[in-house]
Scaffold this active site. Sequence first.
Site, mmCIF file in Angstrom:
data_model
loop_
_atom_site.group_PDB
_atom_site.id
_atom_site.type_symbol
_atom_site.label_atom_id
_atom_site.label_comp_id
_atom_site.label_asym_id
_atom_site.label_seq_id
_atom_site.Cartn_x
_atom_site.Cartn_y
_atom_site.Cartn_z
ATOM 1 N N GLU A 1 -7.790 -1.611 14.667
ATOM 2 C CA GLU A 1 -8.506 -2.522 13.780
ATOM 3 C C GLU A 1 -7.584 -3.663 13.369
ATOM 4 O OE1 GLU A 1 -10.008 -0.612 10.192
ATOM 5 O OE2 GLU A 1 -9.810 -2.545 9.176
ATOM 6 N N ARG B 1 0.837 -1.194 0.000
ATOM 7 C CA ARG B 1 0.000 0.000 0.000
ATOM 8 C C ARG B 1 0.878 1.252 0.000
ATOM 9 N NH1 ARG B 1 -5.550 -1.967 2.882
ATOM 10 N NH2 ARG B 1 -5.463 -3.945 1.777
ATOM 11 N N ARG C 1 1.447 1.878 13.491
ATOM 12 C CA ARG C 1 0.686 0.668 13.133
ATOM 13 C C ARG C 1 0.435 0.520 11.638
ATOM 14 N NH1 ARG C 1 -2.761 4.565 14.403
ATOM 15 N NH2 ARG C 1 -4.708 4.522 13.238
ATOM 16 N N HIS C 2 1.156 1.264 10.801
ATOM 17 C CA HIS C 2 1.051 1.119 9.346
ATOM 18 C C HIS C 2 2.392 0.738 8.729
ATOM 19 C CE1 HIS C 2 -2.618 3.605 9.938
ATOM 20 N NE2 HIS C 2 -3.068 2.867 8.926
ATOM 21 N N ARG D 1 -0.396 -6.953 12.771
ATOM 22 C CA ARG D 1 -1.239 -6.394 13.835
ATOM 23 C C ARG D 1 -1.713 -7.487 14.798
ATOM 24 N NH1 ARG D 1 -4.955 -1.363 11.806
ATOM 25 N NH2 ARG D 1 -3.236 -0.101 11.002
ATOM 26 N N SER E 1 -10.903 -6.693 8.316
ATOM 27 C CA SER E 1 -12.140 -6.255 7.669
ATOM 28 C C SER E 1 -12.675 -7.401 6.853
ATOM 29 C CB SER E 1 -11.861 -5.115 6.698
ATOM 30 O OG SER E 1 -11.953 -3.900 7.356
ATOM 31 N N GLU F 1 0.478 4.127 0.866
ATOM 32 C CA GLU F 1 -0.077 5.186 1.703
ATOM 33 C C GLU F 1 1.035 5.921 2.436
ATOM 34 O OE1 GLU F 1 -2.624 2.726 3.986
ATOM 35 O OE2 GLU F 1 -4.169 2.620 2.428
#
Lengths: 443, 443
Positions: free
Chosen positions: B366, B219, B227-228, B417, B369, B221
Site C-alpha cells: 500500500e 507511529r 516496509r514499516h 514507500r 490512503s 507501532e
Amino acid sequence: MSLANLRTHYTSQINPEELGDQKVTVAGWVHEVRDLGGICFVVLRDREGRAQITLVKKKTDPELLEQARKLVRESVVSITGSVKPEGKAPNGYELIPDEITVLNEADSPLPMDTTGKVEAELDTRLDSRFIDLRRERTTSIFRIRHEVLKAVRGYLTDNGFIETSSPKVVATATEGGTSLFPITYFDREAFLNQSPQLFKQILMSGGLDRVFEIGPIFRAEEHDTRRHLNEATSIDIEASFCDHFDVMEVLENMVAYIYEQVIENASDSLAVLGVELKVPAVPFKRVTYDEAIEIVNANTDEMLNWGDDLGTAAEHTIGEHVFKETGESHYFIIDWPTEIKPFYAMPYEDNPILSKGFDMMHRTMELSSGAQRIHIPELLVERIESQGLDPEGFEFYLKAFRYGMPPHSGWGIGCERLVMTMLGVDNIRDVVLFPRDRRRLSP
Amino acid sequence: MSLANLRTHYTSQINPEELGDQKVTVAGWVHEVRDLGGICFVVLRDREGRAQITLVKKKTDPELLEQARKLVRESVVSITGSVKPEGKAPNGYELIPDEITVLNEADSPLPMDTTGKVEAELDTRLDSRFIDLRRERTTSIFRIRHEVLKAVRGYLTDNGFIETSSPKVVATATEGGTSLFPITYFDREAFLNQSPQLFKQILMSGGLDRVFEIGPIFRAEEHDTRRHLNEATSIDIEASFCDHFDVMEVLENMVAYIYEQVIENASDSLAVLGVELKVPAVPFKRVTYDEAIEIVNANTDEMLNWGDDLGTAAEHTIGEHVFKETGESHYFIIDWPTEIKPFYAMPYEDNPILSKGFDMMHRTMELSSGAQRIHIPELLVERIESQGLDPEGFEFYLKAFRYGMPPHSGWGIGCERLVMTMLGVDNIRDVVLFPRDRRRLSP
C-alpha cells in the site's frame, strides 16, 4: 452526489466577456447578505476573492430570493448562474443565480468576527484559527510563507544542494543543554531533536557535499516572548569545502532571492498586508563582535565586557546603528569569542579565542546562526569536553569525523522569523498556523 | 586558511580541451591508491564522480610521489595540478599534480568496506551511514529522493496547492488508537502526531482550499517489517469542493509526473542502481473492495468475508492479478466498507455501508490512503462515537465543522514507500538516511 459540479470557476477566474451565456458555478462562504427589499446582494468568498450575487425581486423566483435572504453568514454554498459585467462589483461582474445549494450551514454566533471590523485578540484568533484564516490578512501571510519556502528550495536546489531529512526522535541532545522534550520511545528515553546540526554534519562525512533540510525543530525553553516558539520550522544547510564566508554568501544571496520572488509572485498578498518590500542589498554588512561591543557601549548605558553574549537590547542598538549607517535591515555579526559559540564552531587557526561562527541579524532580531565547523576529531573532542559535555554521548557523531570528514560550514535560519521580519509582523505566532508555546498545545 | 581555494571544480566539471594550461583543484576522498612502481595512480572521489591523479616516477618530485604513495584510503584531500586528456580515465582526463594537501586523514581499518566488493549487512551500513553514503548506490537513492520531493512540490504548487505545516506536538491522538509516542511537554502530557489529518481538514474550514504538507509522522507501532518505520515522511494533501475521485486523479497524475521527472533529471542515478523506470499509465485501474475480495478468494486458499481488512498476502494476490491484467504496478482499491475506514471517511449517501475511502496500491504494498471526508458535524460526531472514541477529545477539530466546513477530500502518501517501490528497494530503511525503528535510535 458528485462534487465535480460544485465549482466550475474560482471567483477570480470569471470574465463576463469571455463567458457570454455560459453558466458558471462558484463555491465558497457566504461573506455577506445585503437585503435592500427590491434587491438582494449575496457576497460569496473563496480563496481567490469575492463574487457579488445579485437577486432583483421582480426578476427572481420568489423561493430562490427567500433562500438567498435567509442564508446564514459563513455557511458554505455553491451557486450556479449567469454572469453580467458590473463595474462596481468585485472582479467586475455580478452573478445572476439560477440555483443556490447550501452545502453546510454555519452555526451562529461565530466564535469571532470575520469582517475585520472588530480586531480580535491573538489568543481568540488562534483558538479559532479556522475562522481567523477567513480573513484576507491571515491567508496572505500563509500565501507568502508558501512563496518563501518555494524560493528557498529553488535557490538551494539551483545551487547544488540536495534535500535531506534528519530524524526528529534522537537519543542525545544536539548541543547538550537542558532544553529538550523527553519522549517515551518504546521502553527507552529519547528526545525531540533541537536541530538537524549533528546529522547534517554527518552527511558531509558521507560526501553529500551540499545538503539542505526544512523541517520542525523543538526547544523546551520556557520563553514567553513575541519571537520564540517551542516548535518551529528551521531551514538548514551544510556545505563541504566551504568556510564560513562562503556560506554567508549563500545565505545573503538566498535572502535577497526570497524577497525578489515574494515581490514577483505574491504582490497581491503584500498589498493586502500593506507591505512594500525592498530587496535587501548584498553583500550584507559584516560587523565584528568587537565592533558590536563598541557600538553598544558607545550608544547605551549598558557596559558590555569582551566575552559577554549580546542580549535583546544590545541587538536592537546594533541593528539601529547599522540601519542608520547603511539603510539596510540585514547584517552579519562575525568573529565571535569561541567560548560563547557552540562546541562545533571552528576557532580561527591563528587566533583560537575567536571563532568562525556568525549570526545573521535583522534590525529587530537574530535570524540565523552559522559557522565553519570543526572537522578535526581531536579538536572537536577537546571542545565538547571544555563545554562540560561528555564525548561518549556524541560517539555516533564523532565517529563520522575519524574516517575522512571534509572541512565544512553551514547555518540554520528560522522560517518564522524570516517571514515575520519580512512582513513586519509583531508576534511570531501570527506566522504559524498552529503555534506551540508553553501555554498552547491546541488546536 | 581560506577554503575558497580547496576546490575549483567538481571532478565531473573538468574538460581538458577547454582548460588548456589552466590549473585546477579538486577535493574529495582518496578512493584508491595504485602504486605500480614506475607510476602511481590516485583516484579521488567527490559527489559528482572520480578523477585519476597520475604520478610518473621519472617526472615527479620524489617527495610528492612519496606523499601520494602513503595516502590513507578515505582521507580527505585537495589536489592541484594540470589536466591531460586520457581516454581510459574517468571523465576522460588525468590530473598531473603539483600539490597534494591532506585535509583530514582517515583512521584505518574503516568500519565497513567502501569499494562495493564486500556487501555489508544493512545494520552495519546504517551504523556507519557516513561510510555507506560514500558508495554510489546509496547516494543515488538520496539523489532520487531529492528529485521525487522536488517533483511533488512542483506538481502540487502548479495545481494550486499551498504548502502548510501542522504541529508535530499535539494533545490528542489523530485517529484514536494506541500507537502514540508520549512526550513530556513542560508539565503536561502530549504526543507526537501520527498524521497531519485533523489539521489539514481544519485548514479546509479556514478556506485555504488546497493545501499540501511534507513532513515527519510518528507511529509507535511495534512492527518489525521491511516496509514499516516509526518515523516516516508523509506527503499529504487536502482539497475543498472535491470528492474522492477528484483527489485520486491528483494522486495518479502526480505519481506519473514524479516518474517522468526522475527519468528526466536523475538518469545517472537510475543507471547506477540499474533501474529502468517506466512511467505508470494513467488512469490507474480502480478495483472495488468487492472485486478485491473476489480476486483473493478465487486465487488463494484464504477465504475473506465481506468486511474483512486486506492483509499483506491479500494485497500481493490482488497486486499480481492487476499486474497480469494491465501490465501496471499501480492501482486503486475503492468503495471500502465504512466500518474498516477511519471515522472521517465519508459514507456514500445512497449506501452508507460503503465509504468514499480509497487506497492507492503498488503491486508490492500500500502506498497511500485517502477519502472524501465527512464535512457534516453531526455525522462526524456519530462516526467518532461509533468507533468507540470520545468526541470531547476532538472538540478543537469538531469546532471547525460547525461554522462552515466545505466538502473536501484528501490523501497521504508515504515518501519512503514511493521511493522504494519506484527503485525496487527491498527494505524501507535503505531509503531513509537515519531510520528509526523499534530497535534503532542512533545514529
